[in-house]
Structures are given as structure tokens and as C-alpha cells.
Scaffold this motif. Structure first.
Motif, short mmCIF file in Angstrom:
data_model
loop_
_atom_site.label_atom_id
_atom_site.label_comp_id
_atom_site.label_asym_id
_atom_site.label_seq_id
_atom_site.Cartn_x
_atom_site.Cartn_y
_atom_site.Cartn_z
N LEU A 83 47.28 42.94 39.55
CA LEU A 83 46.88 43.26 41.36
C LEU A 83 48.00 42.82 41.86
O LEU A 83 48.68 42.82 41.66
N ILE A 84 47.63 43.04 43.21
CA ILE A 84 48.59 42.77 45.14
C ILE A 84 48.94 41.81 45.41
O ILE A 84 47.90 40.87 45.48
N ALA A 85 50.15 41.01 45.05
CA ALA A 85 50.16 39.73 45.88
C ALA A 85 50.87 39.90 46.81
O ALA A 85 52.16 40.87 47.56
N ASN A 86 50.68 39.56 48.32
CA ASN A 86 51.86 39.01 49.06
C ASN A 86 52.84 38.57 49.08
O ASN A 86 53.46 37.83 48.01
N ALA A 87 53.77 38.09 50.11
CA ALA A 87 54.96 37.63 49.38
C ALA A 87 54.57 35.91 49.72
O ALA A 87 56.27 35.46 48.91
N ALA A 88 53.29 34.98 50.23
CA ALA A 88 53.08 33.99 50.11
C ALA A 88 53.21 33.75 48.48
O ALA A 88 52.50 32.91 48.06
N GLY A 89 52.80 35.34 47.81
CA GLY A 89 52.34 35.04 46.73
C GLY A 89 51.03 35.25 46.72
O GLY A 89 50.26 35.06 45.04
N ASP A 90 50.26 35.22 47.89
CA ASP A 90 48.41 35.55 47.22
C ASP A 90 48.15 36.44 46.80
O ASP A 90 48.97 37.69 47.41
N ILE A 91 46.79 36.66 46.06
CA ILE A 91 46.92 37.76 45.67
C ILE A 91 45.44 38.91 46.79
O ILE A 91 44.90 37.93 46.92
N THR A 92 45.43 40.06 46.85
CA THR A 92 46.10 40.57 48.36
C THR A 92 44.80 42.06 47.69
O THR A 92 44.37 42.19 48.67
N GLY A 93 44.67 42.16 46.64
CA GLY A 93 44.38 43.41 45.91
C GLY A 93 44.42 43.37 44.64
O GLY A 93 45.42 42.50 44.24
N GLY A 94 43.89 45.10 44.03
CA GLY A 94 44.87 45.37 42.57
C GLY A 94 44.13 46.85 42.85
O GLY A 94 43.98 47.37 43.70
N GLY A 95 45.26 47.03 41.49
CA GLY A 95 44.90 48.69 41.49
C GLY A 95 43.37 49.32 41.50
O GLY A 95 42.44 48.25 41.37
N LYS A 96 43.48 50.14 40.68
CA LYS A 96 42.00 51.00 40.38
C LYS A 96 41.62 51.04 39.23
O LYS A 96 40.25 50.49 39.49
N ASP A 97 42.10 50.01 38.44
CA ASP A 97 41.38 49.32 37.49
C ASP A 97 40.74 48.03 37.24
O ASP A 97 41.13 47.41 36.09
N THR A 98 40.80 47.40 38.17
CA THR A 98 40.49 46.14 38.38
C THR A 98 39.54 45.71 39.08
O THR A 98 38.68 46.66 39.45
N LYS A 99 39.01 44.50 39.21
CA LYS A 99 38.11 44.65 39.73
C LYS A 99 37.84 44.85 41.65
O LYS A 99 37.15 44.38 42.23
N TYR A 100 39.20 45.57 42.10
CA TYR A 100 39.47 45.92 43.44
C TYR A 100 39.09 46.95 43.48
O TYR A 100 39.09 47.43 44.39
N GLY A 101 39.01 48.08 42.15
CA GLY A 101 38.78 48.91 42.53
C GLY A 101 37.08 49.74 42.47
O GLY A 101 36.43 48.26 42.66
N GLN A 102 37.08 50.79 41.66
CA GLN A 102 35.32 51.22 41.84
C GLN A 102 35.12 50.55 41.10
O GLN A 102 35.11 49.90 39.61
N ASP A 103 33.45 50.41 40.90
CA ASP A 103 32.82 50.04 39.81
C ASP A 103 33.20 48.29 39.56
O ASP A 103 32.98 48.60 37.98
N SER A 104 33.12 47.50 39.79
CA SER A 104 34.04 46.15 39.92
C SER A 104 33.13 45.92 38.22
O SER A 104 34.08 44.57 38.05
N TRP A 105 32.36 45.07 38.15
CA TRP A 105 31.09 44.78 37.22
C TRP A 105 32.05 45.35 35.39
O TRP A 105 31.54 44.68 35.02
N ASN A 106 32.38 46.58 35.78
CA ASN A 106 32.91 47.13 34.46
C ASN A 106 34.84 46.89 34.17
O ASN A 106 35.35 47.67 33.30
N THR A 107 34.89 46.45 35.03
CA THR A 107 36.75 45.28 34.79
C THR A 107 36.63 44.65 33.61
O THR A 107 35.75 43.81 33.30
N SER A 108 37.89 45.64 32.82
CA SER A 108 37.69 44.93 31.29
C SER A 108 38.50 42.96 32.08
O SER A 108 39.43 43.15 33.20
N LYS A 109 38.94 42.16 31.53
CA LYS A 109 38.77 40.58 31.26
C LYS A 109 40.07 40.53 30.92
O LYS A 109 40.90 39.76 31.54
N SER A 110 40.85 41.99 30.55
CA SER A 110 42.17 41.20 29.28
C SER A 110 42.92 42.08 30.19
O SER A 110 44.25 41.63 30.05
N SER A 111 42.68 43.34 30.58
CA SER A 111 43.82 44.39 31.61
C SER A 111 43.99 44.86 30.95
O SER A 111 45.03 45.12 30.54
N TYR A 112 43.35 45.02 29.31
CA TYR A 112 43.56 46.12 28.31
C TYR A 112 42.36 46.93 28.18
O TYR A 112 41.14 46.77 28.57
#
Length: 578
Positions: A389-418
Motif C-alpha cells: 500500500l502507498i502512504a503519504n507523509a501523514a501516514g494515510d493510505i492513498t493507493g497501492g501496488g498493481k497487485d492490491t485492491k488499487y490495481g486491476q480486478d480488485s475483487w481478486n485481490t489477495s487478502k493476505s498480501s501473498y
């Protein structure tokens, strides 16, 4: 093959003698392609009949992997897994351990019994066939003997003692086959072992050319080894066990029987050209290719890939299990409880409380991890995996990598990060389904036999010999030898099976037969949160809840006999706890 399968489906009028409703028995396609007389007078058609028996030998690459009902993976869509992970499996809902889920059979009760029924038919009719070569006939008899034993094992491992039926039935036998009772666990084990011995005597040790993949004498010894290992285990081999699911009294000699069987299999394999797969010096590449290099030196028996008679095709796992950012479906995803059990490269335990480990949790680990699991930053295909996941300077999550819910087909994102890497082909083209390059599901391989041997030796108090067998597998992985004794040695044996044999459908049975399921399967499934900060560093926080899990003991140590079978036949006694 298709024509022959239609014929065998009809011939097995008892195909679903435990698996179908009454009206299904008569609901069959008409016999038009080939006559019964033709089959049992032509050795070539008999071999085609035998080939159809292989096509009904199941595999583990269904949509819902067995690993997702234990502490190895979580299925992103969770179809059919919940009765086991949520603790509500019951005679009316057997989940993914029995029956179809979106077209996959999962080696259902009906399918396995159907194969047994057709094997029985083969044995009743084979002597009518005139063979110019009796050796050829003996080989076919040996193959079907092995297949029937394997089918019985597949049932006994899940349900305990089954009715030992060695004859075929017709509609005229309806009253008889709807009144059979279960035989004892002991009788089932004895039958399977005896059948393995018969098959081993009839079969060659290996094949060449187009016959490669058929049952061998070594495969029969491997099945015998696994059956005797299970039978010696605490779940079955203790006092006060219901005879349908264990022995009436414990016997320490059962561990010796298991050790002898494993040793016999290892010796026969080595004497006949089998060997641990060691084609590549790099451990990651070697362990990866072990499961992609079909019919290699380590494989003792596998379910050949390709379109089978029951409609399965062993090609879908690449599409259904890869990370979502690659256009794949992120299906069976490893959980932290499994990933964390891979040791450090120096043989010490990985520990999130160790600040060095936490700062870079995937560095300097057992190299088999890198061939088994796709973690953030791992190179795969055209890029590195991005589950951060991507955080800004305040520590808030603003996005994420291609294999997260911020990438394509977000409904197929791994919940464990693996995501899964084992079995996966990096050359697979997304959405192609790879029908031209199916894989083989390995039922038995030599690596398992060394671990069977180590376990059986340890339980006889032969610790030196157990360490030697265990360290054969660790040496192949370039891991330090285990020098532990006592309980620590046992823990090492348990963990080695966990990492070496992962996703190969051992863990479900191992945690039950060791009587540890209520400890390890009552843990919640978790993952890790990975955050990329503006300065380019990443932090890792374990303990992200993936699924709350519950194991109901003691009932769930065995599967329940399906309710619809007991409704038809009151003599089928239900398993304890249901």
C-alpha cells in the motif's frame, strides 16, 4: 477414449450405488457406440476401459484447493471451504471435500465409488478376454488393482472404514447394495495393503514412451507406505477408538510396519532409476521445476494432465491463482500462519518480534519459500510483485501496488498480501487457459517417502536414523542438517512436512492424524500489511485478519457420511460426533 467412457458409464449401473438418488440409476444415455460383448472380447478395448479408470482418478487442482480448508491458504472466493474453516461441516453439507464447485468434482463420494464399481466389473470380466500375451493381461490387472486400492485409500483417509465391495452390482442386486454395512478401519487398511502387494507383484517398476504415467510397482509401494503411516498415527492408533475410524487397541509395531514400507519404497525407487529431482543447482529453480517438469525422476505416480473423461482439465490453476495485477484471479492465497513457518536460511525460526526479521521479512529465508509463495517484491513474469500500500507523509493510505485492491480486478485481490507460486507457469498467457500445456498432479513422489520414513523411525525411538532420513530432504533444499533430539526433533519433522509437501494435500490429513487439528486449525487466518512510505522504505505489520476460523473437535477429525446415503441405507453407521 470418449466412446469407451460412455460405455463404462452405462456398464457401471452401480456407478452411484452410494452416490446417486434412486431415479438417477435409470437416467443413463443409451448404449449406441459399442457393445458389452465387443469390449470383453478385444484386449485393445479392455485397455481403453482401463485408461478410463485413470481418467477418474482425481487430482488436487480444483477451484477450491484442499489447502484452503487448513492453515496453508485462503480461497479469495471461499466456495465450499467454509464448512471446514467455520466449523459447520455436517452430513448435509460436506463442502469442497465432496462434490462439485463450479464444474470441479473434488473427488466426490459418487465419483470415487463409481471408479471402484468399474474396477470390480473389470475383475469379473477380465478372464473372458483372450490375450496373446499373458504378461500384458497381468499388467492390466495390476493397474486396476492399484487404482482400486488408491480409490479406497481416498475414501478411507477422509471417512474411515468403508464397505469393502469387490463385486459389481446390477439393478437386480438393488436390495443387496442398499443394505451393505461399513467394514472396520482395520479391515480397510489390511485390504488396501494386500492390494498394494498384489499390484506390486504384477506391475513393472517403470515405463517408457506412451505408457509412462501408468501405475508401477513402485507406485503401489508408495501407496502402501502412506496407508501404513496413517494407520500408525495417534488418531487411529490409540485406546478407545471407534473401530470404524481406528484400531481397537494401540500397537507400537504399526510404526515399524510404516517404516519398513517406506524403506521398501525408497529402495525400490532408487534401484529402478528414480531419484530426488536435482536438475538445477539453484534451490528456487529446482523446487519450481520439480512440479512443472512432468514425469521427472522423483515422480512415483501422477494424474496425467489434459481433458479427462469426467470433464476436468488440469490447466486452470494458472488463471485462477495468480495475482490480480497480472490479469489473474488470485484464488488460493497463502496465509501468514503458513509463510511464517519457513525457516531462516541458517535453520533458525523466523520471528516477527525480531527487529531484523521484521524489517525485511523475506530476506535470507529457506529458498523453498521463494518457489512456493509470491510475496511483495518477488520477481515474477515481467515485473516484481506489488502487494504494498502507498502512504503519504501523514501516514494515510492513498493507493497501492498493481497487485492490491488499487490495481486491476480488485475483487481478486489477495487478502493476505501473498499469492501462490508453486505449480505456477510464468509463461502462461492470461485468459488463455493453457489447454495445450496441461500439468500433471503428483499423487506420490520420492520426497514424501523420506519424510514418511523419518516420522515412522522417530516414533520407534530411532532418532539417529530419523534425522538421517529427514536431512536427505533438507540437503536437497540446501538447509542445515537438523541435529535436534526429543520433542525438538519431532517439531522439525512436522515442520519439514509442512514446507516440503505444502499444497500437495498432506496437511489436511497430517494435522488430524497427529491430533493437533484443534490447536492449529482454531487459529485465525492472517496476512501482513505492507506500506510504502514517501522516503522509499517499507514497513511490515503482521496480524491482518483474513478469516476467523473454527475447528469443532472431535467430530471434524473425520468427515461425516453423507446424509443422503444413510437415508437410503440405514446400515451405513455415521461417524462419531455427527
Amino acid at each position: 477414449m470418449k466412446t469407451i467412457y460412455k460405455y463404462t458409464f452405462l456398464l457401471g449401473l452401480m456407478l452411484f450405488f452410494f452416490g446417486c438418488q434412486e431415479e438417477d440409476i435409470l437416467d443413463k444415455s443409451p448404449l449406441t457406440e459399442i457393445s458389452e460383448t465387443d469390449v470383453w472380447s478385444d484386449p485393445g478395448l479392455v485397455e481403453a476401459f482401463v485408461n478410463a479408470r485413470y481418467n477418474q482418478v482425481g487430482h488436487g487442482w480444483t477451484e477450491s484447493w484442499q489447502s484452503s480448508v487448513v492453515d496453508e491458504t485462503y480461497l479469495t472466493w471461499s466456495r465450499g471451504c467454509e464448512p471446514y474453516t467455520q466449523g459447520y461441516v455436517n452430513p448435509s453439507d460436506l463442502g469442497r471435500m465432496n462434490g462439485g464447485w463450479w464444474g470441479w468434482d473434488n473427488r466426490s463420494w459418487a465419483t470415487v465409488w463409481g471408479n471402484i464399481a468399474n474396477c470390480n466389473l473389470f475383475f469379473e470380466r477380465i478372464d473372458e478376454v483372450e490375450f496373446a500375451d499373458e504378461t500384458y493381461k497381468d499388467r492390466l490387472v495390476g493397474e486396476v488393482t492399484f487404482i482400486r486400492a488408491l480409490m479406497y485409500f481416498d475414501l478411507v483417509a477422509r471417512w474411515g472404514g468403508m464397505p469393502l465391495i469387490t463385486k459389481s452390482y446390477t439393478l437386480n442386486d438393488r436390495e443387496e447394495y442398499l443394505s451393505v454395512a461399513r467394514d472396520s478401519y482395520k479391515d480397510n487398511v489390511d485390504f488396501i495393503v494386500s492390494e498394494c502387494d498384489k499390484a506390486a507383484d504384477l506391475l513393472p517398476a517403470s515405463y517408457d514412451g506412451s505408457d509412462k504415467g501408468r501405475a508401477t510397482s513402485v507406485a503401489a509401494l508408495a501407496l502402501k507406505s502412506r496407508m501404513l503411516l496413517y494407520a500408525a498415527s495417534p488418531l487411529m492408533n490409540k485406546s478407545g477408538v471407534n473401530p470404524l475410524v481406528g484400531y481397537s487397541a494401540p500397537d507400537a509395531d504399526r510404526w515399524k510396519n510404516a517404516a519398513d514400507a517406506a524403506k521398501a519404497c525408497i529402495d525400490a525407487a532408487l534401484d529402478n532409476g528414480y531419484a530426488l529431482y536435482q536438475k538445477y543447482d539453484d534451490v528456487k529453480e529446482n523446487y519450481t521445476q520439480l512440479f512443472l517438469d512432468g514425469g521427472n525422476s522423483e515422480v512415483l505416480f501422477d494424474r496425467e494432465g489434459g481433458l479427462s473423461a469426467d470433464g476436468d482439465n488440469l490447466t486452470g490453476l494458472d488463471q485462477t491463482n495468480g495475482p490480480n495485477g497480472y490479469g489473474l484471479w488470485g484464488g488460493n492465497t497463502p496465509i501468514s500462519e503458513f509463510v511464517d513457518d519457513f525457516e531462516m536460511a541458517d535453520g533458525t525460526k523466523f520471528d516477527w518480534d525480531n527487529p531484523v526479521h521484521k524489517a525485511n521479512p523475506y530476506a535470507n529465508r529457506d529458498a523453498r519459500l521463494y518457489a512456493t509463495v509470491l510475496a511483495d517484491g518477488d520477481p515474477w513474469r515481467e515485473r516484481n510483485v506489488q502487494t504494498y500500500l502507498i502512504a503519504n507523509a501523514a501516514g494515510d493510505i492513498t493507493g497501492g501496488g498493481k497487485d492490491t485492491k488499487y490495481g486491476q480486478d480488485s475483487w481478486n485481490t489477495s487478502k493476505s498480501s501473498y499469492n501462490v507460486r508453486k505449480y505456477m507457469d510464468e509463461t502462461y498467457v492470461p485468459n488463455s487457459w493453457n489447454f495445450t500445456n496441461p500439468k500433471n498432479w503428483i499423487w506420490f513422489r520420492l520426497g514424501e517417502q523420506y519424510l514418511n520414513y523419518a516420522e515412522a523411525l522417530y516414533n520407534q525411538g530411532l532418532e539417529d536414523e530419523a534425522r538421517t532420513a529427514l536431512n536427505v530432504i533438507r540437503a536437497r533444499a540446501k538447509m542445515p542438517d537438523v541435529t535436534a533430539t526429543g520433542d525438538d526433533l519431532w517439531d522439525a519433522i512436522v515442520n519439514e512436512r509442512r514446507v516440503e509437501l505444502c499444497f500437495e494435500e498432506h496437511r489436511y490429513y497430517d494435522v488430524r492424524r497427529w491430533l493437533i487439528a484443534e490447536d492449529v486449525l482454531n487459529r485465525n487466518a492472517t496476512g501482513v500489511e505492507i506500506v510504502l512510505h514517501p522516503n522509499g522504505t517499507k514497513t511490515y505489520e503482521p496480524g491482518v485478519l483474513v478469516e476467523q476460523r473454527l475447528f469443532n473437535a472431535p467430530a471434524m477429525y473425520w468427515m461425516p457420511i453423507p446424509k443422503w446415503e444413510i437415508d437410503k441405507n440405514a446400515n451405513l453407521e455415521q461417524n462419531p460426533g455427527y
